[in-house]
Design an enzyme around this catalytic site. Structure first.
Site, PDB file in Angstrom:
ATOM      1  N   CYS A 130       0.828  -1.213   0.000  1.00 14.09           N
ATOM      2  CA  CYS A 130       0.000   0.000   0.000  1.00 14.09           C
ATOM      3  C   CYS A 130       0.859   1.258   0.000  1.00 14.09           C
ATOM      4  O   CYS A 130       2.036   1.221   0.335  1.00 14.09           O
ATOM      5  CB  CYS A 130      -0.840   0.059   1.275  1.00 14.09           C
ATOM      6  SG  CYS A 130      -2.222  -1.073   1.284  1.00 14.09           S
ATOM      7  N   ASP A 167      23.667  33.838 -17.935  1.00 13.50           N
ATOM      8  CA  ASP A 167      22.374  34.208 -18.506  1.00 13.50           C
ATOM      9  C   ASP A 167      21.952  35.612 -18.059  1.00 13.50           C
ATOM     10  O   ASP A 167      21.983  35.931 -16.867  1.00 13.50           O
ATOM     11  CB  ASP A 167      21.325  33.184 -18.057  1.00 13.50           C
ATOM     12  CG  ASP A 167      19.962  33.460 -18.661  1.00 13.50           C
ATOM     13  OD1 ASP A 167      19.741  33.029 -19.796  1.00 13.50           O
ATOM     14  OD2 ASP A 167      19.137  34.121 -17.995  1.00 13.50           O
TER      15      ASP A 167
END
Ligand SMILES: [Zn+2]
Length: 498
Positions: free
Chosen positions: A35, A446
């Protein structure tokens, strides 16, 4: 497998703690069933519990998946297990189908990762408690089970989509695992089957929080005209894989902590690959709480993390497409890059067949590497050097179909990208970040990142200064980068409450 202490695991089970969902599975020795920790069934006795770090490990120990909590619907955190980058990369390749089909082998998989086969098996046992083959088979079976229960696809298609050679083989394996035939799992109410081509809708669960607004804003700003449409809170795009064509639509289902994914695609064998792409693009596998907590330790970054909890690092839909975008984006704004991509698609993209034309705004699939490599001219308004770079990229991708799949270390990946004409450090880092999902990649030069950093610091750092600063964000610099980009981005004009 490094699981928490048994008593902690049991407490998670008793309280049905969702934070353990996807990280912990419990096998119940008295029933033979495994489970999720959130299972609504009565909590088993402590002495009947065995704990596992993966569904595959529970299955390999002889447990059957529970029909109530459905382990196949747990968030797929596969790429976050343990600290092994090799295991993460291997899992990404397995999700992509590296161990499906008759020609696939663990040997080839380990070769791609630059490790020995025995070492790979050992790493899998340590981090997942199961062998690579068992993990791949577990994925297939659970995926087939999801298709049975969430769709009305005919069983022949389910078997194919699950990567089973035949319906007979599928039935055999399924009976072995579940003690019943696949068709008995179909809801009685569903009448007749509907082929996948007519549209299949599946749910992909994530671990909350999920900053859907930021994800959608990111995709909207970059949506390639004709290939992608972002509207009314949904993302739609055309899909081309190995010559097969279709479409996919993704919406947010916040109450279910899931994305709803609708796929129109005739070749059902590629359904797992399409879902793997959705997971990658939308970064549904992140253990986001752990990442946010780590980044919050930096007092300058903390307010930004608090402002956007659950901010994801979007992946690339397709490695080649992403790399092309990266080159188109060199030295120009996001909006300009998007326009260039639209031109490229209009000149070289294959038209979407009529059957899909109900998908408003979707008209082309993104051109393949082969098409661009063979094109006499790229014919897009940008400098000659960059056109040559696109051509070189396409040729490299044709020469090596695995160019944009995980392999070796991040340094090796960067070096390989940089060997392509016109691909410098920024572009290589960007490709590693988005296409390979290297969570520690960081394109420090960047312009957007530097602008974002200046919001945080008050002054714009140099790329090397930012790189030094980023050391404390390891091993999740990609997420820090996403926060910096978001910090400098203007708020989207229509922020939707998802
Ligand atoms: Zn259960």
């Amino acid at each position: 497998m490094e699981l928490p202490d048994r008593s902690i695991c049991y407490r998670a089970l008793e309280s049905r703690d969702p934070r353990f969902d996807g990280l912990l599975f419990v096998g119940v020795t008295s029933t033979g069933i495994y489970c999720r920790p959130v299972c609504p069934a009565r909590t088993p006795l402590f002495r009947h519990c065995r704990f596992f770090g993966s569904a595959a490990a529970a299955q390999e120990a002889g447990f059957r998946p529970c029909l109530r909590c459905r382990p196949e619907t747990a968030p797929d955190l596969a790429s976050w297990r343990g600290t092994s980058n090799t295991v993460s990369r291997a899992l990404a390749l397995i999700a992509d189908g590296a161990l499906d089909g008759t020609r696939a082998s663990v040997d080839k998989l380990s070769e791609r990762l630059g490790v020995g086969e025995r070492q790979l098996r050992r790493l899998f046992l340590r981090h997942l408690g199961a062998s690579p083959v068992a993990v791949a088979q577990n994925r297939r079976v659970l995926f087939a089970k999801q298709l049975i229960q969430e769709t009305r696809m005919p069983m022949t298609e389910v078997a194919l989509a699950g990567g089973f050679g035949s319906v007979r083989r599928f039935n055999e394996i399924f009976r072995e695992l579940y003690g019943r035939s696949p068709s008995t799992l179909r809801r009685q109410s569903s009448t007749g089957s509907v082929p996948a081509e007519a549209g299949v809708t599946l749910r992909v669960r994530y671990r909350p929080p999920y900053d859907w607004d930021s994800m959608l804003a990111y995709l909207q700003a970059r949506a390639i005209p004709g290939v992608e449409v972002v509207e009314n809170g949904s993302y739609r795009r055309t899909v081309e894989i190995d010559g097969s064509i279709g479409t996919v639509e993704v919406v947010h289902l916040p109450q279910r902590q899931s994305l709803g994914v609708t796929i129109h695609f005739a070749n059902v064998r590629l359904l797992p690959a399409i879902l793997a792409r959705v997971r990658r693009l939308f970064d549904t596998g992140a253990d986001i709480e752990t990442i946010d907590e780590h980044l919050s330790h930096d007092p300058l970054l903390a307010p930004f993390v608090a402002q956007r909890p659950g901010l994801r690092a979007p992946g690339g839909w397709d490695g080649f497409e992403l790399a092309v975008r990266a080159i188109l984006g060199q030295q120009v704004s996001v909006a300009a890059a998007r326009k260039l991509a639209g031109q490229l698609v209009a000149s070289h993209g294959r038209a979407l067949p009529k059957g899909f034309r109900n998908q408003a705004g979707l008209t082309y699939v993104f051109p393949t590497a082969r098409t661009l490599a063979a094109a006499r001219s790229i014919g897009v308004g940008m400098p000659v050097a960059r056109q040559a770079s696109l051509k070189a990229l396409a040729e490299a991708a044709v020469a090596d179909p695995n160019l944009f799949r995980p392999f070796g270390t991040i340094e090796e990946a960067i070096a390989r990208f940089r060997s392509i004409r016109g691909v410098g450090e920024w572009t290589a880092q960007y490709i590693a970040l988005r296409a390979l999902r290297e969570m520690d990649a960081f394109p420090a030069s960047d312009a957007g990142l530097l602008r974002g950093a200046s919001v945080i610091h008050g002054a714009r750092p140099s790329p090397s200064g930012l790189l030094n600063r980023a050391e404390v964000w390891r091993p999740w610099r990609a997420y820090a980068a996403q926060h910096l980009w978001a910090a400098q981005a203007p708020e989207p004009t229509q922020r939707r409450s998802a």
